[in-house]
Motif scaffolding. Structure first.
Motif, PDB file in Angstrom:
ATOM      1  N   LEU A   1      50.757   5.210 -42.699  1.00  0.00           N
ATOM      2  CA  LEU A   1      50.228   5.476 -44.030  1.00  0.00           C
ATOM      3  C   LEU A   1      50.645   4.297 -44.897  1.00  0.00           C
ATOM      4  N   SER A   2      49.681   3.491 -45.308  1.00  0.00           N
ATOM      5  CA  SER A   2      49.973   2.287 -46.090  1.00  0.00           C
ATOM      6  C   SER A   2      49.591   2.526 -47.539  1.00  0.00           C
ATOM      7  N   HIS A   3      50.550   2.302 -48.432  1.00  0.00           N
ATOM      8  CA  HIS A   3      50.275   2.432 -49.856  1.00  0.00           C
ATOM      9  C   HIS A   3      49.511   1.186 -50.304  1.00  0.00           C
ATOM     10  N   PRO A   4      48.446   1.339 -51.099  1.00  0.00           N
ATOM     11  CA  PRO A   4      47.611   0.182 -51.450  1.00  0.00           C
ATOM     12  C   PRO A   4      48.290  -0.867 -52.334  1.00  0.00           C
ATOM     13  N   THR A   5      49.331  -0.507 -53.068  1.00  0.00           N
ATOM     14  CA  THR A   5      49.954  -1.488 -53.981  1.00  0.00           C
ATOM     15  C   THR A   5      51.460  -1.630 -53.815  1.00  0.00           C
ATOM     16  N   HIS A   6      52.113  -0.739 -53.088  1.00  0.00           N
ATOM     17  CA  HIS A   6      53.568  -0.783 -52.935  1.00  0.00           C
ATOM     18  C   HIS A   6      53.945  -0.685 -51.461  1.00  0.00           C
ATOM     19  N   ALA A   7      54.081  -1.819 -50.787  1.00  0.00           N
ATOM     20  CA  ALA A   7      54.376  -1.830 -49.344  1.00  0.00           C
ATOM     21  C   ALA A   7      55.682  -1.107 -49.016  1.00  0.00           C
ATOM     22  N   GLU A   8      56.612  -1.068 -49.947  1.00  0.00           N
ATOM     23  CA  GLU A   8      57.888  -0.383 -49.694  1.00  0.00           C
ATOM     24  C   GLU A   8      57.707   1.136 -49.564  1.00  0.00           C
ATOM     25  N   ARG A   9      56.561   1.649 -49.939  1.00  0.00           N
ATOM     26  CA  ARG A   9      56.261   3.080 -49.804  1.00  0.00           C
ATOM     27  C   ARG A   9      55.539   3.411 -48.493  1.00  0.00           C
ATOM     28  N   ASP A  10      55.198   2.404 -47.696  1.00  0.00           N
ATOM     29  CA  ASP A  10      54.510   2.642 -46.420  1.00  0.00           C
ATOM     30  C   ASP A  10      55.327   3.579 -45.541  1.00  0.00           C
ATOM     31  N   ILE A  11      54.627   4.406 -44.791  1.00  0.00           N
ATOM     32  CA  ILE A  11      55.264   5.409 -43.936  1.00  0.00           C
ATOM     33  C   ILE A  11      54.732   5.248 -42.512  1.00  0.00           C
ATOM     34  N   ALA A  12      55.637   5.104 -41.550  1.00  0.00           N
ATOM     35  CA  ALA A  12      55.254   5.032 -40.132  1.00  0.00           C
ATOM     36  C   ALA A  12      55.849   6.246 -39.429  1.00  0.00           C
ATOM     37  N   LEU A  13      54.992   7.040 -38.794  1.00  0.00           N
ATOM     38  CA  LEU A  13      55.423   8.247 -38.095  1.00  0.00           C
ATOM     39  C   LEU A  13      54.899   8.245 -36.666  1.00  0.00           C
ATOM     40  N   THR A  14      55.634   8.873 -35.772  1.00  0.00           N
ATOM     41  CA  THR A  14      55.162   9.116 -34.418  1.00  0.00           C
ATOM     42  C   THR A  14      54.857  10.595 -34.314  1.00  0.00           C
ATOM     43  N   LEU A  15      53.607  10.914 -34.006  1.00  0.00           N
ATOM     44  CA  LEU A  15      53.177  12.298 -33.873  1.00  0.00           C
ATOM     45  C   LEU A  15      53.288  12.707 -32.410  1.00  0.00           C
ATOM     46  N   GLU A  16      53.953  13.809 -32.143  1.00  0.00           N
ATOM     47  CA  GLU A  16      54.143  14.314 -30.781  1.00  0.00           C
ATOM     48  C   GLU A  16      53.157  15.446 -30.521  1.00  0.00           C
ATOM     49  N   GLN A  17      52.559  15.435 -29.348  1.00  0.00           N
ATOM     50  CA  GLN A  17      51.619  16.491 -28.975  1.00  0.00           C
ATOM     51  C   GLN A  17      52.391  17.725 -28.510  1.00  0.00           C
ATOM     52  N   ASN A  18      52.045  18.900 -29.047  1.00  0.00           N
ATOM     53  CA  ASN A  18      52.696  20.133 -28.603  1.00  0.00           C
ATOM     54  C   ASN A  18      51.874  20.798 -27.496  1.00  0.00           C
ATOM     55  N   ALA A  19      52.316  21.953 -27.031  1.00  0.00           N
ATOM     56  CA  ALA A  19      51.660  22.641 -25.906  1.00  0.00           C
ATOM     57  C   ALA A  19      50.220  23.036 -26.221  1.00  0.00           C
ATOM     58  N   ALA A  20      49.914  23.230 -27.503  1.00  0.00           N
ATOM     59  CA  ALA A  20      48.550  23.601 -27.906  1.00  0.00           C
ATOM     60  C   ALA A  20      47.645  22.381 -28.066  1.00  0.00           C
ATOM     61  N   GLY A  21      48.201  21.171 -27.867  1.00  0.00           N
ATOM     62  CA  GLY A  21      47.407  19.952 -27.998  1.00  0.00           C
ATOM     63  C   GLY A  21      47.330  19.414 -29.412  1.00  0.00           C
ATOM     64  N   VAL A  22      48.142  19.969 -30.311  1.00  0.00           N
ATOM     65  CA  VAL A  22      48.159  19.553 -31.710  1.00  0.00           C
ATOM     66  C   VAL A  22      49.270  18.516 -31.903  1.00  0.00           C
ATOM     67  N   TYR A  23      48.980  17.465 -32.655  1.00  0.00           N
ATOM     68  CA  TYR A  23      49.959  16.418 -32.932  1.00  0.00           C
ATOM     69  C   TYR A  23      50.654  16.706 -34.248  1.00  0.00           C
ATOM     70  N   ARG A  24      51.991  16.623 -34.226  1.00  0.00           N
ATOM     71  CA  ARG A  24      52.766  16.949 -35.418  1.00  0.00           C
ATOM     72  C   ARG A  24      53.941  15.995 -35.583  1.00  0.00           C
ATOM     73  N   SER A  25      54.377  15.892 -36.830  1.00  0.00           N
ATOM     74  CA  SER A  25      55.597  15.183 -37.162  1.00  0.00           C
ATOM     75  C   SER A  25      56.088  15.754 -38.487  1.00  0.00           C
ATOM     76  N   GLU A  26      57.346  15.568 -38.768  1.00  0.00           N
ATOM     77  CA  GLU A  26      57.925  16.040 -40.028  1.00  0.00           C
ATOM     78  C   GLU A  26      58.195  14.847 -40.940  1.00  0.00           C
ATOM     79  N   TYR A  27      57.887  15.024 -42.209  1.00  0.00           N
ATOM     80  CA  TYR A  27      58.205  14.004 -43.213  1.00  0.00           C
ATOM     81  C   TYR A  27      58.371  14.718 -44.537  1.00  0.00           C
ATOM     82  N   GLU A  28      59.528  14.575 -45.160  1.00  0.00           N
ATOM     83  CA  GLU A  28      59.844  15.364 -46.346  1.00  0.00           C
ATOM     84  C   GLU A  28      59.651  14.638 -47.666  1.00  0.00           C
ATOM     85  N   ARG A  29      59.480  13.333 -47.651  1.00  0.00           N
ATOM     86  CA  ARG A  29      59.417  12.591 -48.915  1.00  0.00           C
ATOM     87  C   ARG A  29      57.995  12.174 -49.272  1.00  0.00           C
ATOM     88  N   TRP A  30      57.023  13.007 -48.993  1.00  0.00           N
ATOM     89  CA  TRP A  30      55.620  12.703 -49.245  1.00  0.00           C
ATOM     90  C   TRP A  30      55.374  12.442 -50.725  1.00  0.00           C
TER      91      TRP A  30
END
Length: 80
Positions: free
Chosen positions: A16-45
């Protein structure tokens, strides 16, 4: 869920790249669960406009797009 692939990846990288503040960019790795859904946790949205890049570890494909908070939608297309 990822559809149309013979073997869906177990992990997908989301940038997730912020258009004007690169320091706000967020890189996450989404893991696939048993149902085939990709998820990750991030609290500072932070609300706002974001550029999106989504790709597996193999980098054999990539989806890109923008998240527009006013329209509350996300459209992804094949990227380079």
């Amino acid at each position: 869920m990822v559809q149309g692939l013979e073997t869906p990846p177990t992990r997908i990288h989301l940038l997730l790249s912020h258009p004007t503040h690169a320091e706000r960019d967020i890189a996450l790795t989404l893991e696939q669960n048993a149902a085939g859904v990709y998820r990750s946790e991030y609290e500072r949205w932070q609300p706002g406009r974001w550029y999106i890049s989504l790709e597996p570890e193999s980098r054999e494909w990539r989806l890109v797009g923008q998240m527009d908070p006013e329209r509350q939608e996300l459209n992804l297309r094949a990227g380079r």
